[in-house]
Design a protein around this motif. Structure first.
Motif, PDB file in Angstrom:
ATOM      1  N   SER A   1       6.498  56.600  64.109  1.00 18.19           N
ATOM      2  CA  SER A   1       5.644  55.942  63.121  1.00 18.19           C
ATOM      3  C   SER A   1       5.062  57.005  62.210  1.00 18.19           C
ATOM      4  O   SER A   1       5.099  58.206  62.523  1.00 18.19           O
TER       5      SER A   1
ATOM      6  N   GLU B   1       1.808  62.752  62.317  1.00 18.01           N
ATOM      7  CA  GLU B   1       0.725  63.728  62.232  1.00 18.01           C
ATOM      8  C   GLU B   1       0.803  64.760  63.344  1.00 18.01           C
ATOM      9  O   GLU B   1       0.122  65.791  63.299  1.00 18.01           O
TER      10      GLU B   1
ATOM     11  N   TYR C   1       0.610  66.948  57.919  1.00 20.83           N
ATOM     12  CA  TYR C   1      -0.773  66.626  57.568  1.00 20.83           C
ATOM     13  C   TYR C   1      -1.734  67.662  58.138  1.00 20.83           C
ATOM     14  O   TYR C   1      -1.561  68.160  59.253  1.00 20.83           O
TER      15      TYR C   1
ATOM     16  N   GLU D   1       1.928  57.401  61.590  1.00 22.58           N
ATOM     17  CA  GLU D   1       0.753  57.946  62.259  1.00 22.58           C
ATOM     18  C   GLU D   1       1.144  59.028  63.262  1.00 22.58           C
ATOM     19  O   GLU D   1       0.495  60.080  63.372  1.00 22.58           O
ATOM     20  N   GLN D   2       2.223  58.791  63.986  1.00 24.15           N
ATOM     21  CA  GLN D   2       2.665  59.767  64.969  1.00 24.15           C
ATOM     22  C   GLN D   2       3.240  61.021  64.316  1.00 24.15           C
ATOM     23  O   GLN D   2       3.298  62.081  64.938  1.00 24.15           O
TER      24      GLN D   2
END
Length: 581
Positions: free
Chosen positions: A329, A334, A340, A331-332
């Protein structure tokens, strides 16, 4: 008389008439490291025009924008139906529907060929001095030979041709395919063993020339047959391994903090091999690679209230999806330090914006020292935070003089529709997808603390060649030679070296193939102007991505600008348009 007239036509028609527009022929001193007196002045006066113009070559509205927007990495729509349309040049390049009159292509041609002409002038002057025994001139001559090859390699990447021009008053010979490769190889080999190892910031060195040789051999299959399926020869890959290995075993080291490569003090970062020096430019150059993608409502450095982003290029959803595919994903993703870096630390009690909007958020801020504020790095998404101004344009401060940090207001909304800047994943050429807030933003370069103005001027060097790319090139050459284990070792060395933030250190891979290696090149080198080159070499350039479905292999090369064709019209057969245009 005939030769004089032919030379005049070439110089005027090809190397000058192609540069009409805003190009200025006024020379600038590059930096104080290139100034001097006596013999030193001859050297500095020769190389400064060429080195100085390299920043024009790599402007966002020239080669940098051309490389980024033509790839699957970045997209630039007509923001809000009023910004960044610029005659449709960015949209056409992204869709691979450009024509010989495309201004982005034409402006890039102008800057590359004019900079090339300056290297020829420099070579002439320096050779005269070198023949007199001036050792400084001899060293600088080697740099200009390398610069000439570097610029010609850009021309070969973009248009499938190079200019072999030995004297300023002689006619250029246009070379393509193997002839172009042979000439570039001969030029680089002529200096690789004699050029200096440390010529100072922003100047060509032995390792920079080695890197160019590695690039040349790695791309040779594409240069030989730009429209076919590349035939990667073992002897070419062996040479890539030879030159990359000589760099890897040398003085350069991988940077534990990935974003330190693009920070204010990157001038001294050991990973950089060749960069565009901006610390010595007497603070005269923009850092367009930093602010081009950032929201026009964001003030990136509170010390300079009038600075802002430009709401231009954004990451395509397709490119972001490559990270999601790798990690499960967005988010993962990161978990990868390259994706990021969180710098804007919003207090927990302020994170929930439920019921909060720009009309009732006067007290919804936190305080931070101006010089401590940093926007997030990597890919910026969602609602962003930053300084806010009062009606007079002054930055709002707290009682102790620190800066108030609020959710950033989207100034293109008003009244009941007033909203915050919220960078959404989807960005495209539709009306909704072209709004100023759409698309995740590239935030790779730090906004300068040490320059006179963080946006209009910058002290952050632009990275053009670095050790991370060298590891990728060696891994690719090994993989194409059948050495999967060696390729995997190089990629894992690169990934796990980014360990300054332990929780985000990329984990070692367990397997490697060309698709995984291509994906890794995107993770490591995004927003550095290299994606198009990699897409072509890996057979990905005819793919489909946001806003682009053209599959014509002839679009691997850009059209030769019509102004160049017209300028050489008196020389029959000299300037031949690329196929497909």
């Amino acid at each position: 008389m005939k030769n004089i007239e032919l030379n005049r036509i070439l110089l005027v028609a090809v190397f000058l008439l192609t540069f009409f527009g805003c190009t200025s022929l006024d020379e600038e001193i590059l930096d104080e490291s290139l100034t001097g007196s006596g013999q030193a002045e001859v050297v500095s006066g020769s190389i400064a025009p060429a080195y100085g113009m390299l920043r024009q070559v790599w402007l966002h509205t020239n080669n940098f924008g051309l490389q980024e927007i033509a790839s699957d990495e970045a997209i630039l729509p007509n923001r809000g139906g009023k910004d960044w349309y610029d005659g449709g040049k960015y949209i056409a390049v992204h869709q691979h529907l450009m024509t010989p009159s495309n201004a982005l292509v034409g402006d890039t041609w102008t800057q590359i060929t004019l900079c090339l002409f300056r290297t020829v002038i420099a070579q002439e002057k320096l050779k005269v001095e070198a023949d007199k025994g001036n050792t400084a001139a001899a060293g600088a001559l080697n740099e200009m030979i390398a610069m000439n090859a570097y610029l010609n390699m850009m021309a070969l990447d973009n248009w499938g041709l190079i200019f072999k021009k030995e004297r300023s008053d002689a006619m250029s010979e246009i070379l393509r395919g193997q002839a172009a490769i042979d000439y570039l190889e001969s030029q680089l080999l002529s200096v690789v063993d004699v050029i200096g190892t440390n010529n100072g910031p922003g100047r060509f060195t032995k390792d920079a020339v080695r890197a160019l040789l590695a690039r040349l051999y790695l791309n040779a299959a594409v240069y030989r047959d730009p429209y076919g399926t590349p035939n990667f020869k073992k002897e070419d890959m062996d040479k890539v391994i030879q030159y990359t290995s000589s760099i890897i075993s040398g003085a350069h080291t991988l940077s534990p903090e990935y974003f330190a490569l693009f920070n204010d003090n990157n001038n001294s970062n050991s990973e950089l091999i060749f960069s565009l020096d901006q610390k010595g430019l007497l603070q005269t150059e923009h850092q367009r690679w930093a602010y081009w993608s950032i929201s026009g409502d964001q003030v990136p450095r509170p010390e300079f209230p009038n600075t802002r982003g430009t709401d231009a290029a954004a990451a395509t959803p397709d490119f972001i999806q490559t990270w999601a595919d790798a990690y499960g994903s967005i988010e993962q993703a990161e978990a990868d330090a390259r994706f990021y870096q969180k710098n804007t630390i919003v207090p927990e009690n302020l994170k929930d914006l439920t019921g909060v909007n720009p009309t009732n958020d006067a007290d919804h801020y936190y305080c931070v020292k101006a010089t401590n504020f940093e926007i997030d790095r990597g890919f910026i998404r969602g609602i962003i935070w930053g300084p806010r101004k009062d009606a007079k344009g002054n930055i709002l401060t707290c009682s102790d003089g620190t800066v108030r940090i609020y959710p950033v207001i989207n100034k293109r909304t008003s009244g009941a529709n007033l909203s915050y800047v919220n960078h959404t994943l989807q960005v495209d050429f539709t009306t909704e997808g072209s709004l100023h807030n759409t698309g995740y933003r590239f935030s790779k370069y730090q906004f300068s603390h040490t320059a006179n103005d963080c946006c209009s001027y910058s002290s952050v060097d632009l990275v053009l060649v670095r050790l991370g790319e060298i590891y990728l090139m060696r891994a690719e050459a090994k993989l194409r030679n059948g050495d999967n284990a060696g390729a995997l070792e190089d990629i894992n060395t690169l990934r796990t070296s980014r360990n300054a933030r332990p929780a985000q250190t990329p984990k070692a891979l367990t397997s490697i193939d060309l698709d995984i290696l291509f994906r890794e090149s995107g993770f490591e080198l995004y927003w550095e102007g290299l994606r198009r080159n990699y897409q072509i070499r890996f057979g990905k350039y005819e793919g489909t991505w946001t806003g682009k479905d053209d599959k014509d292999v002839h679009k691997r090369l850009f059209p030769i600008p019509q102004k160049a064709i017209d300028g050489a019209s008196n020389l029959e057969g000299y300037m031949v348009q690329n196929q497909g245009y």
